[in-house]
Scaffold this motif. Structure first.
Motif, PDB file in Angstrom:
ATOM      1  N   VAL A  25      -2.426 -32.682 120.231  1.00  0.00           N
ATOM      2  CA  VAL A  25      -3.805 -33.157 120.115  1.00  0.00           C
ATOM      3  C   VAL A  25      -4.096 -33.541 118.664  1.00  0.00           C
ATOM      4  CG1 VAL A  25      -6.228 -32.555 120.441  1.00  0.00           C
ATOM      5  CG2 VAL A  25      -4.511 -31.688 122.046  1.00  0.00           C
ATOM      6  N   ASP A  26      -4.527 -34.796 118.462  1.00  0.00           N
ATOM      7  CA  ASP A  26      -4.873 -35.280 117.131  1.00  0.00           C
ATOM      8  C   ASP A  26      -6.202 -34.704 116.661  1.00  0.00           C
ATOM      9  OD1 ASP A  26      -2.641 -36.912 116.983  1.00  0.00           O
ATOM     10  OD2 ASP A  26      -3.709 -38.735 117.566  1.00  0.00           O
ATOM     11  N   LEU A  81      -4.161 -36.084 111.901  1.00  0.00           N
ATOM     12  CA  LEU A  81      -2.905 -35.356 112.022  1.00  0.00           C
ATOM     13  C   LEU A  81      -2.927 -34.494 113.268  1.00  0.00           C
ATOM     14  CD1 LEU A  81      -4.043 -32.477 110.463  1.00  0.00           C
ATOM     15  CD2 LEU A  81      -3.365 -33.845 108.539  1.00  0.00           C
ATOM     16  N   ASN A  82      -1.759 -34.008 113.634  1.00  0.00           N
ATOM     17  CA  ASN A  82      -1.708 -33.142 114.814  1.00  0.00           C
ATOM     18  C   ASN A  82      -1.089 -31.789 114.486  1.00  0.00           C
ATOM     19  OD1 ASN A  82       0.984 -33.780 114.680  1.00  0.00           O
ATOM     20  ND2 ASN A  82       0.948 -35.152 116.426  1.00  0.00           N
ATOM     21  N   ARG A  98     -13.215 -35.624 114.656  1.00  0.00           N
ATOM     22  CA  ARG A  98     -12.697 -35.828 116.014  1.00  0.00           C
ATOM     23  C   ARG A  98     -11.578 -34.830 116.303  1.00  0.00           C
ATOM     24  NH1 ARG A  98      -8.502 -38.584 118.016  1.00  0.00           N
ATOM     25  NH2 ARG A  98      -8.000 -39.573 116.042  1.00  0.00           N
ATOM     26  N   VAL A  99     -11.570 -34.348 117.559  1.00  0.00           N
ATOM     27  CA  VAL A  99     -10.459 -33.564 118.095  1.00  0.00           C
ATOM     28  C   VAL A  99     -10.123 -34.193 119.434  1.00  0.00           C
ATOM     29  CG1 VAL A  99      -9.689 -31.325 118.953  1.00  0.00           C
ATOM     30  CG2 VAL A  99     -11.207 -31.426 116.960  1.00  0.00           C
ATOM     31  N   GLY A 100      -8.911 -34.761 119.548  1.00  0.00           N
ATOM     32  CA  GLY A 100      -8.551 -35.476 120.784  1.00  0.00           C
ATOM     33  C   GLY A 100      -9.525 -36.611 121.017  1.00  0.00           C
ATOM     34  N   THR A 104     -18.627 -29.538 129.948  1.00  0.00           N
ATOM     35  CA  THR A 104     -17.925 -29.078 131.155  1.00  0.00           C
ATOM     36  C   THR A 104     -16.447 -28.852 130.906  1.00  0.00           C
ATOM     37  OG1 THR A 104     -17.667 -31.379 131.848  1.00  0.00           O
ATOM     38  CG2 THR A 104     -19.556 -30.154 132.730  1.00  0.00           C
ATOM     39  N   GLY A 105     -15.880 -29.488 129.935  1.00  0.00           N
ATOM     40  CA  GLY A 105     -14.459 -29.286 129.632  1.00  0.00           C
ATOM     41  C   GLY A 105     -14.070 -30.144 128.460  1.00  0.00           C
ATOM     42  N   PHE A 106     -12.843 -29.954 127.997  1.00  0.00           N
ATOM     43  CA  PHE A 106     -12.341 -30.710 126.873  1.00  0.00           C
ATOM     44  C   PHE A 106     -11.250 -31.659 127.333  1.00  0.00           C
ATOM     45  CE2 PHE A 106     -13.337 -26.631 124.490  1.00  0.00           C
ATOM     46  CZ  PHE A 106     -14.519 -27.100 123.976  1.00  0.00           C
ATOM     47  N   LEU A 107     -11.138 -32.739 126.627  1.00  0.00           N
ATOM     48  CA  LEU A 107     -10.025 -33.675 126.735  1.00  0.00           C
ATOM     49  C   LEU A 107      -9.877 -34.144 128.121  1.00  0.00           C
ATOM     50  CD1 LEU A 107      -7.754 -31.613 124.382  1.00  0.00           C
ATOM     51  CD2 LEU A 107      -9.281 -33.394 123.720  1.00  0.00           C
TER      52      LEU A 107
END
Length: 189
Positions: free
Chosen positions: A71-72, A142-143, A168-170, A186-189
């Protein structure tokens, strides 16, 4: 049912809910920003002097996935001086930093100079003004996430970080959130 939150972590807050360390009793913790369910944990960390997007969850598997190298994470860094294209190229290829008492070469990452000052909320503590010389804004994606990595990277190429904001994350970004705002999702990614 797991619960997930996104938060704009303010400058000066620790990415934890409490501490038994007597030296940290006067610090500001995430619990001051909202009423989170038991078992809520930050996904990754932002140091006390960094700000921006922080994900919180009650799901340990989700935390492990986001912290993985899959995940970036994108950061905007205001650096001291007018950053050179050579320094940007060095950052992109990876630079040597210190980590846990050893030298570590960062992985290649995406880096570019921002064309304009990003529209971010005013930081609670003022950064030095232009009388002390020019500054530049860069984006670093970066990841990996070693301790204070972005700050160490920019210093390694001669441009210390003055302000650091994770944007930003993902596929989740700040979307004009206000400092200290908490949103349940409700959720991520």
């Amino acid at each position: 049912m797991h619960r997930h939150f996104i938060i704009y972590k303010p400058y000066g807050y620790l990415s934890q809910f409490a501490s038994n360390d007597t030296k940290q009793q006067s610090k500001k913790f995430l619990g001051l920003l909202g009423d989170f369910p038991e078992g809520t944990m930050p996904i990754g960390r932002l140091d006390e002097k960094s700000e921006g997007l922080l994900l919180l969850t009650t799901d340990g598997k989700m935390s492990d996935f986001v912290n993985s190298k899959k995940v970036d994470k994108e950061y905007y860094a205001q650096v001291n001086g007018e950053i050179s294209m050579n320094a940007i190229a060095q950052l992109s290829k990876g630079v040597e930093i210190g980590f846990e008492g050893k030298k570590y070469k960062t992985k290649p990452c995406k880096v570019f100079k921002l064309d304009a000052i990003p529209e971010l909320p005013t930081r609670s503590q003022k950064i030095r003004d232009d009388r002390h010389g020019p500054t530049s804004w860069i984006s670093i994606t970066l990841n990996e996430g070693k301790f204070r990595q972005v700050r160490k990277m920019t210093s390694a190429v001669g441009y210390p970080t003055l302000r650091l904001v994770r944007v930003r994350v993902g596929n989740i970004d700040l979307n004009n959130m206000q400092v200290g705002a908490v949103v349940e999702v409700t959720g991520f990614l």
